[in-house]
Design a protein around this motif. Structure first.
Motif, PDB file in Angstrom:
ATOM      1  N   LYS A  84       0.822  -1.212   0.000  1.00  0.00           N
ATOM      2  CA  LYS A  84       0.000   0.000   0.000  1.00  0.00           C
ATOM      3  C   LYS A  84       0.857   1.265   0.000  1.00  0.00           C
ATOM      4  CE  LYS A  84      -3.892   0.236   2.256  1.00  0.00           C
ATOM      5  NZ  LYS A  84      -4.940   0.176   3.307  1.00  0.00           N
ATOM      6  N   ALA A  85       2.034   1.203   0.587  1.00  0.00           N
ATOM      7  CA  ALA A  85       2.881   2.396   0.657  1.00  0.00           C
ATOM      8  C   ALA A  85       3.461   2.769  -0.696  1.00  0.00           C
ATOM      9  CB  ALA A  85       4.006   2.179   1.664  1.00  0.00           C
ATOM     10  N   SER A  86       3.921   1.766  -1.458  1.00  0.00           N
ATOM     11  CA  SER A  86       4.558   2.031  -2.750  1.00  0.00           C
ATOM     12  C   SER A  86       3.623   1.825  -3.927  1.00  0.00           C
ATOM     13  CB  SER A  86       5.777   1.115  -2.926  1.00  0.00           C
ATOM     14  OG  SER A  86       5.367  -0.237  -3.092  1.00  0.00           O
ATOM     15  N   GLY A  87       2.544   1.077  -3.732  1.00  0.00           N
ATOM     16  CA  GLY A  87       1.638   0.731  -4.824  1.00  0.00           C
ATOM     17  C   GLY A  87       2.141  -0.390  -5.706  1.00  0.00           C
ATOM     18  N   LYS A  88       3.289  -0.981  -5.365  1.00  0.00           N
ATOM     19  CA  LYS A  88       3.897  -1.994  -6.222  1.00  0.00           C
ATOM     20  C   LYS A  88       3.436  -3.398  -5.863  1.00  0.00           C
ATOM     21  CE  LYS A  88       8.095   0.668  -7.219  1.00  0.00           C
ATOM     22  NZ  LYS A  88       9.575   0.706  -7.125  1.00  0.00           N
ATOM     23  N   ILE A  89       3.401  -4.270  -6.873  1.00  0.00           N
ATOM     24  CA  ILE A  89       3.127  -5.686  -6.662  1.00  0.00           C
ATOM     25  C   ILE A  89       4.406  -6.335  -6.143  1.00  0.00           C
ATOM     26  CG2 ILE A  89       2.449  -7.871  -7.735  1.00  0.00           C
ATOM     27  CD1 ILE A  89       0.195  -5.816  -7.560  1.00  0.00           C
ATOM     28  N   VAL A  90       4.302  -7.042  -5.008  1.00  0.00           N
ATOM     29  CA  VAL A  90       5.515  -7.513  -4.336  1.00  0.00           C
ATOM     30  C   VAL A  90       5.529  -9.017  -4.079  1.00  0.00           C
ATOM     31  CG1 VAL A  90       6.005  -5.296  -3.251  1.00  0.00           C
ATOM     32  CG2 VAL A  90       4.473  -6.914  -2.095  1.00  0.00           C
ATOM     33  N   GLY A  91       4.444  -9.736  -4.396  1.00  0.00           N
ATOM     34  CA  GLY A  91       4.433 -11.171  -4.147  1.00  0.00           C
ATOM     35  C   GLY A  91       3.128 -11.800  -4.569  1.00  0.00           C
ATOM     36  N   MET A  92       3.004 -13.104  -4.282  1.00  0.00           N
ATOM     37  CA  MET A  92       1.803 -13.836  -4.669  1.00  0.00           C
ATOM     38  C   MET A  92       1.620 -15.058  -3.772  1.00  0.00           C
ATOM     39  SD  MET A  92       2.846 -16.025  -8.074  1.00  0.00           S
ATOM     40  CE  MET A  92       4.110 -17.295  -7.968  1.00  0.00           C
ATOM     41  N   ALA A  93       0.418 -15.600  -3.806  1.00  0.00           N
ATOM     42  CA  ALA A  93       0.093 -16.889  -3.208  1.00  0.00           C
ATOM     43  C   ALA A  93      -1.146 -17.411  -3.932  1.00  0.00           C
ATOM     44  CB  ALA A  93      -0.155 -16.774  -1.712  1.00  0.00           C
ATOM     45  N   ASN A  94      -1.430 -18.690  -3.738  1.00  0.00           N
ATOM     46  CA  ASN A  94      -2.536 -19.325  -4.446  1.00  0.00           C
ATOM     47  C   ASN A  94      -3.355 -20.190  -3.510  1.00  0.00           C
ATOM     48  OD1 ASN A  94      -1.714 -19.170  -7.670  1.00  0.00           O
ATOM     49  ND2 ASN A  94       0.078 -19.252  -6.342  1.00  0.00           N
ATOM     50  N   TYR A  95      -4.678 -20.058  -3.580  1.00  0.00           N
ATOM     51  CA  TYR A  95      -5.541 -21.063  -2.983  1.00  0.00           C
ATOM     52  C   TYR A  95      -5.524 -22.273  -3.918  1.00  0.00           C
ATOM     53  CZ  TYR A  95      -7.590 -17.536   0.180  1.00  0.00           C
ATOM     54  OH  TYR A  95      -7.795 -16.580   1.149  1.00  0.00           O
ATOM     55  N   MET A  96      -5.168 -23.446  -3.369  1.00  0.00           N
ATOM     56  CA  MET A  96      -4.936 -24.629  -4.190  1.00  0.00           C
ATOM     57  C   MET A  96      -5.704 -25.836  -3.651  1.00  0.00           C
ATOM     58  SD  MET A  96      -0.760 -24.263  -4.265  1.00  0.00           S
ATOM     59  CE  MET A  96      -0.549 -25.967  -4.774  1.00  0.00           C
ATOM     60  N   ARG A  97      -5.959 -26.767  -4.552  1.00  0.00           N
ATOM     61  CA  ARG A  97      -6.520 -28.072  -4.204  1.00  0.00           C
ATOM     62  C   ARG A  97      -7.701 -27.965  -3.238  1.00  0.00           C
ATOM     63  NH1 ARG A  97      -0.877 -28.693  -3.830  1.00  0.00           N
ATOM     64  NH2 ARG A  97       0.001 -29.800  -5.626  1.00  0.00           N
ATOM     65  N   PRO A  98      -8.672 -27.130  -3.548  1.00  0.00           N
ATOM     66  CA  PRO A  98      -9.807 -27.006  -2.638  1.00  0.00           C
ATOM     67  C   PRO A  98     -10.633 -28.290  -2.583  1.00  0.00           C
ATOM     68  CG  PRO A  98     -10.264 -25.875  -4.705  1.00  0.00           C
ATOM     69  CD  PRO A  98      -8.823 -26.301  -4.763  1.00  0.00           C
ATOM     70  N   ASP A  99     -11.085 -28.614  -1.398  1.00  0.00           N
ATOM     71  CA  ASP A  99     -11.996 -29.736  -1.168  1.00  0.00           C
ATOM     72  C   ASP A  99     -13.186 -29.172  -0.397  1.00  0.00           C
ATOM     73  OD1 ASP A  99     -13.321 -32.046  -0.510  1.00  0.00           O
ATOM     74  OD2 ASP A  99     -11.650 -32.975   0.583  1.00  0.00           O
ATOM     75  N   PRO A 100     -14.075 -28.462  -1.093  1.00  0.00           N
ATOM     76  CA  PRO A 100     -15.175 -27.784  -0.406  1.00  0.00           C
ATOM     77  C   PRO A 100     -16.080 -28.723   0.375  1.00  0.00           C
ATOM     78  CG  PRO A 100     -14.935 -26.960  -2.645  1.00  0.00           C
ATOM     79  CD  PRO A 100     -14.080 -28.173  -2.540  1.00  0.00           C
ATOM     80  N   ALA A 101     -16.253 -29.946  -0.107  1.00  0.00           N
ATOM     81  CA  ALA A 101     -17.148 -30.878   0.573  1.00  0.00           C
ATOM     82  C   ALA A 101     -16.666 -31.185   1.986  1.00  0.00           C
ATOM     83  CB  ALA A 101     -17.274 -32.167  -0.233  1.00  0.00           C
ATOM     84  N   ASN A 102     -15.352 -31.204   2.171  1.00  0.00           N
ATOM     85  CA  ASN A 102     -14.782 -31.496   3.482  1.00  0.00           C
ATOM     86  C   ASN A 102     -14.235 -30.257   4.180  1.00  0.00           C
ATOM     87  OD1 ASN A 102     -14.983 -34.508   3.742  1.00  0.00           O
ATOM     88  ND2 ASN A 102     -13.871 -34.392   1.802  1.00  0.00           N
ATOM     89  N   GLY A 103     -14.325 -29.106   3.511  1.00  0.00           N
ATOM     90  CA  GLY A 103     -13.865 -27.869   4.135  1.00  0.00           C
ATOM     91  C   GLY A 103     -12.362 -27.789   4.279  1.00  0.00           C
ATOM     92  N   VAL A 104     -11.639 -28.178   3.229  1.00  0.00           N
ATOM     93  CA  VAL A 104     -10.178 -28.192   3.255  1.00  0.00           C
ATOM     94  C   VAL A 104      -9.642 -27.437   2.051  1.00  0.00           C
ATOM     95  CG1 VAL A 104      -8.101 -29.645   3.257  1.00  0.00           C
ATOM     96  CG2 VAL A 104     -10.195 -30.462   4.380  1.00  0.00           C
TER      97      VAL A 104
END
Length: 229
Positions: A84-104
């Motif tokens: 927020k201070a610089s406005g620059k993109i500085v990293g990433m992460a991913n929601y992966m392998r969702p198992d909604p039926a089991n809440g994982v």
């Protein structure tokens, strides 16, 4: 303990915008973020940064672009981190392998660019991502996995409040070599304490005039746990 007799599963994670005091987590948009993310992760210095990722090294931004397209097609939800201070993109992460039926669901493909080093950005970003999973989507289990040789990732997982569960030997191939995978998780019954520690650590009172932490996240969590016993 959560009553699961009426549990109907959870919504699958979708691209989401989450804003904190230091960082904005926002859905990856190729036209808006590709070049900024590549730059924020160091350009060709991305390969040493992602040494423990399973895909082959990138020969340039086109390879990175193709990889992001492939993992998103495979079901990853890619989120990028904006300082927020610089406005620059500085990293990433991913929601992966969702198992909604089991809440994982798993958080993975995590890459913190140089601008995130020694700052509250990464801690706040992962607090926001976890809070969304537990508080907004109602998940029961949140996973973190990494190459067993990736000591910094294991240290980070424990710092954030994930519990080590063991090593899956010969779990997969990574860059043409064996990968043993270390598994970590946090679960919904642990989240209220973990959340409280995150929020105490991120509070303005926990930083001195130079922006240095006054108290460690691990110590805050331990004190909260001790107060509950």
């Amino acid at each position: 303990m959560r009553d699961l007799s009426t549990f109907k599963g959870c919504p699958a994670p979708q691209p989401v915008r989450l804003e904190g005091r230091f960082v904005v987590v926002e859905p990856f948009d190729r036209s808006a973020h590709l070049h900024a993310l590549w730059t924020g992760l160091g350009g060709m210095a991305i390969n040493p940064l992602l040494i423990y990722f399973t895909q082959p090294d990138f020969n340039g931004i086109d390879d990175f672009d193709a990889w992001l397209a492939a993992v998103q097609k495979g079901g990853w939800v890619t989120e990028v981190f904006r300082d927020k201070a610089s406005g620059k993109i500085v990293g990433m992460a991913n929601y992966m392998r969702p198992d909604p039926a089991n809440g994982v669901v798993e958080i993975g493909g995590v890459a913190h660019g140089p601008a995130m080093s020694r700052s509250p950005l990464s801690t706040e970003a992962h607090y926001l991502l976890a809070r969304h999973v537990f508080d907004d989507l109602g998940y029961r289990r949140y996973e973190w996995k990494c190459h067993n040789e990736n000591e910094p990732s294991k240290v980070t997982a424990k710092r954030y409040g994930f519990s080590f569960e063991g090593v899956f030997r010969q779990h997969m191939l990574s860059k043409g070599k064996n990968r043993d995978t270390a598994w970590f998780s946090m679960i919904d019954s642990e989240w209220p304490l973990i959340r409280a520690a995150f929020e105490a650590w991120l509070s303005p009172e926990n930083f001195d005039e130079a922006g240095r932490q006054r108290r460690r996240l691990e110590d805050l969590r331990a004190e909260l746990a001790a107060s509950e016993t």
